[in-house]
Design a protein around this motif. Structure first.
Motif, PDB file in Angstrom:
ATOM      1  N   LEU A 177      29.302  12.415  67.388  1.00 50.58           N
ATOM      2  CA  LEU A 177      29.324  11.364  68.401  1.00 50.58           C
ATOM      3  C   LEU A 177      29.581  11.987  69.760  1.00 50.58           C
ATOM      4  O   LEU A 177      30.660  12.493  70.047  1.00 50.58           O
ATOM      5  N   LYS A 178      28.567  11.940  70.626  1.00 50.55           N
ATOM      6  CA  LYS A 178      28.571  12.690  71.881  1.00 50.55           C
ATOM      7  C   LYS A 178      29.238  11.900  73.007  1.00 50.55           C
ATOM      8  O   LYS A 178      28.870  10.775  73.292  1.00 50.55           O
ATOM      9  N   ASP A 179      30.231  12.524  73.615  1.00 43.32           N
ATOM     10  CA  ASP A 179      30.889  11.991  74.794  1.00 43.32           C
ATOM     11  C   ASP A 179      31.399  13.202  75.571  1.00 43.32           C
ATOM     12  O   ASP A 179      31.008  14.342  75.275  1.00 43.32           O
ATOM     13  N   PHE A 180      32.272  12.989  76.549  1.00 45.55           N
ATOM     14  CA  PHE A 180      32.801  14.148  77.279  1.00 45.55           C
ATOM     15  C   PHE A 180      33.394  15.169  76.315  1.00 45.55           C
ATOM     16  O   PHE A 180      33.190  16.373  76.470  1.00 45.55           O
ATOM     17  N   MET A 192      26.356   0.513  65.394  1.00 51.31           N
ATOM     18  CA  MET A 192      27.557  -0.129  64.855  1.00 51.31           C
ATOM     19  C   MET A 192      27.713  -1.576  65.302  1.00 51.31           C
ATOM     20  O   MET A 192      28.649  -2.265  64.875  1.00 51.31           O
ATOM     21  N   LYS A 193      26.815  -2.031  66.190  1.00 45.75           N
ATOM     22  CA  LYS A 193      26.904  -3.393  66.728  1.00 45.75           C
ATOM     23  C   LYS A 193      28.268  -3.637  67.373  1.00 45.75           C
ATOM     24  O   LYS A 193      28.883  -4.694  67.231  1.00 45.75           O
ATOM     25  N   LYS A 194      28.720  -2.625  68.111  1.00 45.64           N
ATOM     26  CA  LYS A 194      29.965  -2.702  68.863  1.00 45.64           C
ATOM     27  C   LYS A 194      29.685  -2.341  70.310  1.00 45.64           C
ATOM     28  O   LYS A 194      28.759  -1.577  70.596  1.00 45.64           O
ATOM     29  N   ILE A 223      34.031   1.091  71.383  1.00 44.53           N
ATOM     30  CA  ILE A 223      33.937   2.409  70.756  1.00 44.53           C
ATOM     31  C   ILE A 223      34.853   3.400  71.468  1.00 44.53           C
ATOM     32  O   ILE A 223      35.552   4.200  70.825  1.00 44.53           O
ATOM     33  N   GLN A 224      34.877   3.347  72.776  1.00 47.22           N
ATOM     34  CA  GLN A 224      35.701   4.282  73.551  1.00 47.22           C
ATOM     35  C   GLN A 224      37.189   4.109  73.287  1.00 47.22           C
ATOM     36  O   GLN A 224      37.966   5.048  73.454  1.00 47.22           O
ATOM     37  N   GLU A 225      37.595   2.923  72.864  1.00 43.29           N
ATOM     38  CA  GLU A 225      38.999   2.692  72.548  1.00 43.29           C
ATOM     39  C   GLU A 225      39.447   3.498  71.326  1.00 43.29           C
ATOM     40  O   GLU A 225      40.623   3.832  71.200  1.00 43.29           O
ATOM     41  N   ASP A 226      38.495   3.795  70.425  1.00 48.98           N
ATOM     42  CA  ASP A 226      38.833   4.546  69.208  1.00 48.98           C
ATOM     43  C   ASP A 226      37.623   5.362  68.779  1.00 48.98           C
ATOM     44  O   ASP A 226      37.073   5.171  67.698  1.00 48.98           O
ATOM     45  N   ILE A 227      37.211   6.278  69.635  1.00 46.40           N
ATOM     46  CA  ILE A 227      35.975   7.017  69.385  1.00 46.40           C
ATOM     47  C   ILE A 227      36.069   7.869  68.115  1.00 46.40           C
ATOM     48  O   ILE A 227      35.098   7.994  67.367  1.00 46.40           O
ATOM     49  N   VAL A 260      35.766   5.408  65.107  1.00 48.36           N
ATOM     50  CA  VAL A 260      34.410   4.879  64.944  1.00 48.36           C
ATOM     51  C   VAL A 260      33.489   5.934  64.340  1.00 48.36           C
ATOM     52  O   VAL A 260      32.692   5.636  63.446  1.00 48.36           O
ATOM     53  N   ALA A 261      33.595   7.181  64.817  1.00 54.00           N
ATOM     54  CA  ALA A 261      32.774   8.260  64.247  1.00 54.00           C
ATOM     55  C   ALA A 261      33.074   8.436  62.762  1.00 54.00           C
ATOM     56  O   ALA A 261      32.164   8.581  61.939  1.00 54.00           O
ATOM     57  N   GLY A 262      34.359   8.390  62.415  1.00 56.90           N
ATOM     58  CA  GLY A 262      34.745   8.529  61.008  1.00 56.90           C
ATOM     59  C   GLY A 262      34.280   7.357  60.167  1.00 56.90           C
ATOM     60  O   GLY A 262      33.839   7.541  59.014  1.00 56.90           O
ATOM     61  N   GLU A 263      34.362   6.162  60.723  1.00 51.59           N
ATOM     62  CA  GLU A 263      33.911   4.971  59.998  1.00 51.59           C
ATOM     63  C   GLU A 263      32.419   5.052  59.700  1.00 51.59           C
ATOM     64  O   GLU A 263      31.981   4.779  58.569  1.00 51.59           O
TER      65      GLU A 263
END
Length: 261
Positions: A169-172, A141-143, A148-152, A155-158
């Motif tokens: 989108l893998k995170d905790f 995403m070039k971010k 990304i963490q501010e609106d994970i 971002v996944a939906g976008e």
């Protein structure tokens, strides 16, 4: 028969990275796959055949035509774990995206290759699931990761909407975003799964579901949940400190038994 439950193609691994292919393929078998064929270099042959004798093996695919023949055999394909970013790996990624007419899971190095040429992701003809971690999504995403963490979820939906894919989108807490705008938060799993190879296991679980006929969104949701559930069983046995990706695979039977009963 074994063909009834899906013929899977695992395009994964490279020199010194054979384990990624083994983990993905083994997880697929533990998730109901009938046949799994691994495509990787000849140098990985003995490692893979010793670690997973149930797998078929096809080594040193050097041309797009040879790969297209293998794609015709399969019901679904995973592309990327431990693949490297060599010229041969780039050929494999480009050929799959341009010619495959079967559902596809894209992970790891395949995502890194695509990040240098995002038009490749517009080439796909069949359902695609991408499974990036935050670093890979940052490149795609070039971010920045912080951004990304501010609106994970957003971002996944976008990303899912931009490229008509299902994004895991893998995170905790992993986010599953469908191309139609639906978004889900997976609540299974734990911090012990933050270990090498855990993502390779996830690709195998999701791939097995795709090959058995599940729609991409359902395969992503169910696969992510079961993967996390197996990790929760592993935590009870090993604890978060000692857990490995192999422990997640070992506990997939318990997870599948729980969700299927």
């Amino acid at each position: 028969n074994k063909g009834t439950f899906g013929k899977l193609l695992v395009i994964a691994g490279s020199r010194n990275m054979a384990g990624a292919a083994v983990l993905s393929a083994k997880a697929a078998y533990k998730s109901g796959a009938g046949l799994v064929k691994i495509i990787r270099p000849e140098c990985n042959r003995s490692i893979i055949q010793c670690a997973l004798p149930e797998a078929l093996l096809c080594t040193d695919i050097a041309s797009a035509k040879a790969l297209e023949t293998e794609l015709e055999w399969a019901d679904a394909v995973v592309l990327g774990p431990g693949l490297s970013q060599s010229d041969n790996a780039k050929m494999l990624v480009e050929t799959v995206l341009k010619t495959a007419e079967i559902p596809l899971v894209i992970d790891a190095d395949a995502l890194n290759i695509i990040s240098d040429n995002m038009t490749l992701l517009n080439e796909h003809k069949m359902p695609v699931i991408v499974t990036p971690h935050l670093g890979e999504m940052s490149r795609l995403m070039k971010k920045s990761i912080a951004n990304i963490q501010e609106d994970i979820i957003g971002v996944a939906g976008e990303f899912a909407g931009l490229y008509n894919v299902t994004c895991v989108l893998k995170d905790f807490r992993t986010i599953i975003a469908a191309a139609d705008g639906e978004k889900f938060i997976n609540l299974s799993g734990n911090c012990g799964m933050a270990t090498a190879g855990s993502g390779d296991v996830l690709t195998g679980v999701v791939l097995a579901l795709l090959a058995q006929g599940y729609p991409a969104e359902e395969a992503a949701k169910i696969g992510t949940y079961v993967h996390g559930l197996a990790g929760d069983f592993a935590r009870k046995k090993q604890g978060v400190i000692s857990m490995t990706a192999g422990d997640i695979i070992s506990n997939l039977p318990l997870a599948w038994r729980l969700v299927s009963e």
